[in-house]
Scaffold this motif. Structure first.
Motif, PDB file in Angstrom:
ATOM      1  N   LEU A 116       0.829  -1.208   0.000  1.00 56.79           N
ATOM      2  CA  LEU A 116       0.000   0.000   0.000  1.00 56.79           C
ATOM      3  C   LEU A 116       0.865   1.260   0.000  1.00 56.79           C
ATOM      4  O   LEU A 116       0.556   2.245  -0.679  1.00 56.79           O
ATOM      5  CB  LEU A 116      -0.933  -0.006   1.208  1.00 56.79           C
ATOM      6  N   GLY A 117       1.941   1.239   0.788  1.00 59.31           N
ATOM      7  CA  GLY A 117       2.857   2.370   0.775  1.00 59.31           C
ATOM      8  C   GLY A 117       3.450   2.598  -0.604  1.00 59.31           C
ATOM      9  O   GLY A 117       3.584   3.749  -1.057  1.00 59.31           O
ATOM     10  N   TYR A 118       3.810   1.518  -1.288  1.00 60.17           N
ATOM     11  CA  TYR A 118       4.337   1.646  -2.651  1.00 60.17           C
ATOM     12  C   TYR A 118       3.305   2.288  -3.571  1.00 60.17           C
ATOM     13  O   TYR A 118       3.635   3.179  -4.375  1.00 60.17           O
ATOM     14  CB  TYR A 118       4.734   0.267  -3.165  1.00 60.17           C
ATOM     15  N   LEU A 119       2.048   1.854  -3.480  1.00 56.38           N
ATOM     16  CA  LEU A 119       1.002   2.420  -4.331  1.00 56.38           C
ATOM     17  C   LEU A 119       0.770   3.897  -4.023  1.00 56.38           C
ATOM     18  O   LEU A 119       0.535   4.705  -4.926  1.00 56.38           O
ATOM     19  CB  LEU A 119      -0.292   1.632  -4.153  1.00 56.38           C
ATOM     20  N   ILE A 120       0.860   4.261  -2.743  1.00 55.89           N
ATOM     21  CA  ILE A 120       0.733   5.678  -2.377  1.00 55.89           C
ATOM     22  C   ILE A 120       1.846   6.495  -3.017  1.00 55.89           C
ATOM     23  O   ILE A 120       1.615   7.568  -3.580  1.00 55.89           O
ATOM     24  CB  ILE A 120       0.746   5.830  -0.844  1.00 55.89           C
ATOM     25  N   GLY A 121       3.074   5.986  -2.939  1.00 55.12           N
ATOM     26  CA  GLY A 121       4.198   6.708  -3.526  1.00 55.12           C
ATOM     27  C   GLY A 121       4.140   6.776  -5.039  1.00 55.12           C
ATOM     28  O   GLY A 121       4.446   7.812  -5.636  1.00 55.12           O
ATOM     29  N   SER A 122       3.727   5.687  -5.687  1.00 53.64           N
ATOM     30  CA  SER A 122       3.721   5.661  -7.150  1.00 53.64           C
ATOM     31  C   SER A 122       2.598   6.495  -7.742  1.00 53.64           C
ATOM     32  O   SER A 122       2.721   7.007  -8.861  1.00 53.64           O
ATOM     33  CB  SER A 122       3.600   4.213  -7.645  1.00 53.64           C
ATOM     34  N   GLY A 124      11.245   4.564  11.207  1.00 50.54           N
ATOM     35  CA  GLY A 124      11.259   5.633  10.213  1.00 50.54           C
ATOM     36  C   GLY A 124      11.323   5.056   8.813  1.00 50.54           C
ATOM     37  O   GLY A 124      10.472   5.356   7.978  1.00 50.54           O
ATOM     38  N   LEU A 125      12.324   4.246   8.553  1.00 53.39           N
ATOM     39  CA  LEU A 125      12.405   3.580   7.253  1.00 53.39           C
ATOM     40  C   LEU A 125      11.353   2.482   7.127  1.00 53.39           C
ATOM     41  O   LEU A 125      10.873   2.214   6.026  1.00 53.39           O
ATOM     42  CB  LEU A 125      13.804   2.986   7.046  1.00 53.39           C
ATOM     43  N   ARG A 126      11.015   1.853   8.241  1.00 52.75           N
ATOM     44  CA  ARG A 126       9.986   0.815   8.175  1.00 52.75           C
ATOM     45  C   ARG A 126       8.669   1.395   7.677  1.00 52.75           C
ATOM     46  O   ARG A 126       7.936   0.762   6.923  1.00 52.75           O
ATOM     47  CB  ARG A 126       9.797   0.174   9.554  1.00 52.75           C
ATOM     48  N   GLN A 127       8.348   2.598   8.103  1.00 53.79           N
ATOM     49  CA  GLN A 127       7.090   3.216   7.717  1.00 53.79           C
ATOM     50  C   GLN A 127       7.132   3.806   6.305  1.00 53.79           C
ATOM     51  O   GLN A 127       6.091   3.940   5.662  1.00 53.79           O
ATOM     52  CB  GLN A 127       6.719   4.325   8.704  1.00 53.79           C
ATOM     53  N   THR A 128       8.299   4.192   5.818  1.00 52.98           N
ATOM     54  CA  THR A 128       8.360   4.990   4.592  1.00 52.98           C
ATOM     55  C   THR A 128       9.049   4.317   3.420  1.00 52.98           C
ATOM     56  O   THR A 128       9.032   4.869   2.319  1.00 52.98           O
ATOM     57  CB  THR A 128       9.099   6.315   4.881  1.00 52.98           C
ATOM     58  N   GLY A 139       7.974   3.621  -4.273  1.00 60.26           N
ATOM     59  CA  GLY A 139       6.989   4.007  -5.272  1.00 60.26           C
ATOM     60  C   GLY A 139       7.250   5.373  -5.865  1.00 60.26           C
ATOM     61  O   GLY A 139       7.087   5.586  -7.067  1.00 60.26           O
ATOM     62  N   THR A 140       7.686   6.321  -5.024  1.00 55.50           N
ATOM     63  CA  THR A 140       7.963   7.673  -5.508  1.00 55.50           C
ATOM     64  C   THR A 140       9.139   7.685  -6.473  1.00 55.50           C
ATOM     65  O   THR A 140       9.133   8.419  -7.465  1.00 55.50           O
ATOM     66  CB  THR A 140       8.238   8.607  -4.317  1.00 55.50           C
ATOM     67  N   THR A 141      10.164   6.899  -6.196  1.00 51.60           N
ATOM     68  CA  THR A 141      11.331   6.829  -7.075  1.00 51.60           C
ATOM     69  C   THR A 141      11.117   5.898  -8.257  1.00 51.60           C
ATOM     70  O   THR A 141      12.050   5.635  -9.013  1.00 51.60           O
ATOM     71  CB  THR A 141      12.568   6.373  -6.288  1.00 51.60           C
ATOM     72  N   ARG A 153      10.330  -5.717  -9.302  1.00 53.50           N
ATOM     73  CA  ARG A 153      11.579  -5.753  -8.536  1.00 53.50           C
ATOM     74  C   ARG A 153      11.329  -5.469  -7.061  1.00 53.50           C
ATOM     75  O   ARG A 153      11.991  -6.023  -6.188  1.00 53.50           O
ATOM     76  CB  ARG A 153      12.560  -4.719  -9.108  1.00 53.50           C
ATOM     77  N   PHE A 154      10.366  -4.607  -6.771  1.00 54.27           N
ATOM     78  CA  PHE A 154      10.069  -4.242  -5.394  1.00 54.27           C
ATOM     79  C   PHE A 154       9.470  -5.405  -4.614  1.00 54.27           C
ATOM     80  O   PHE A 154       9.838  -5.654  -3.456  1.00 54.27           O
ATOM     81  CB  PHE A 154       9.110  -3.042  -5.383  1.00 54.27           C
ATOM     82  N   GLN A 155       8.550  -6.129  -5.219  1.00 56.73           N
ATOM     83  CA  GLN A 155       7.770  -7.097  -4.473  1.00 56.73           C
ATOM     84  C   GLN A 155       8.597  -8.251  -3.892  1.00 56.73           C
ATOM     85  O   GLN A 155       8.382  -8.625  -2.730  1.00 56.73           O
ATOM     86  CB  GLN A 155       6.648  -7.640  -5.365  1.00 56.73           C
ATOM     87  N   PRO A 156       9.566  -8.845  -4.619  1.00 47.84           N
ATOM     88  CA  PRO A 156      10.366  -9.906  -3.979  1.00 47.84           C
ATOM     89  C   PRO A 156      11.136  -9.428  -2.757  1.00 47.84           C
ATOM     90  O   PRO A 156      11.216 -10.137  -1.745  1.00 47.84           O
ATOM     91  CB  PRO A 156      11.310 -10.359  -5.101  1.00 47.84           C
TER      92      PRO A 156
END
Length: 266
Positions: free
Chosen positions: A77-83, A127-131, A137-139, A145-148
């Motif tokens: 979900l965090g990835y989708l928010i960033g992307s 901090g990194l765990r949450q973001t 996603g933002t980058t 590649r992210f999911q594995p």
């Protein structure tokens, strides 16, 4: 919680009533929120649930399965928010938090090279765990590649902390305080590694720029007079060759005249 349960330190004791009342749904909710950018005591409740499992109040297999699924879904979900909204946020508000386009470009390059490592170990650092999912996603880190790495990081994080809580038993208070203290050192170490990588990238870019500019300058100096001496300005001008004259047109053939008859001498 029964009398046979171990004594809990402050953070764990504060969540004990919540876990007593809601059980596994509380584990799922807090772990999911903690992994999708919302500050929540997901790691704390994971350790507490593992302690409960060690005391016989919960099933360790159920705690591990629920926490693993919640961690994977939360980071996704965090990835989708960033992307979907991360780039727009950076373009509109980034300058107010010192996130310039140049810095965003460097972040893109860093995540392109080391994104998998960051996603894998980020859950062990507050901090990194949450973001980390939002940053990935933002980058524009590719989803495939992210999911594995997301799954691998979730498995390691849940496995380590659930085993820690289950095996700590009655020593959970002392061990938990020590781990929190060393986690701060882990954060400092990770920041130091990031700083070293950033400096290394800057030095490599500058070295590459000098290597590209050196041969270009040498070629510019060697194109003049012998010995590499530069020619004085204005000595060589581009002169266009004259156009060749057009060939003369062939003369027109004379008109054919008919012979005249001789005049009579009389």
């Amino acid at each position: 919680m029964s009398a046979s349960a171990p004594e809990l330190p402050g953070a764990l004791a504060g969540l004990a009533p919540l876990l007593d009342q809601y059980g596994y749904p509380a584990v799922a909710l807090f772990v999911l929120l903690d992994n999708c950018g919302i500050p929540a005591p997901g790691q704390t409740i994971l350790v507490l649930a593992a302690v409960y499992a060690g005391a016989g109040h919960l099933s360790l297999a159920a705690v591990v399965t629920i926490a693993f699924a919640a961690a994977v879904v939360g980071n996704s979900l965090g990835y989708l928010i960033g992307s979907t909204g991360g780039r727009a946020f950076v373009h509109r508000w980034g300058r107010y938090v010192a996130l310039t386009p140049a810095r965003m470009e460097r972040a893109d390059g860093f995540f392109a090279r080391h994104g998998g490592k960051v996603v894998t170990v980020a859950r062990f650092v507050d901090g990194l765990r949450q973001t980390n999912g939002i940053i990935a996603g933002t980058t524009e880190m590719p989803w495939r590649r992210f999911q594995p790495f997301n799954v691998l990081g979730a498995a390691l994080w849940v496995g380590v902390w659930s085993a820690f809580g289950y095996l700590a038993g009655t020593n959970i208070g002392t061990i938990y305080r020590a781990v929190v203290r060393y986690q701060l050192w882990l954060l400092f170490g990770l920041l130091a590694v990031c700083a070293v990588l950033a400096v290394r990238a800057v030095l490599r870019r500058r070295r590459g720029g000098r290597q590209r500019n050196g041969p270009a300058q040498g070629r510019g100096q060697g194109q003049g007079q012998p010995g590499g001496a530069p020619e004085p300005s204005g000595t060589r001008e581009l002169v266009e060759p004259p156009e060749p004259p057009e060939p003369p047109e062939p003369p027109e053939p004379p008109e054919r005249q008919e012979p005249r008859a001789p005049e009579d001498p009389r």
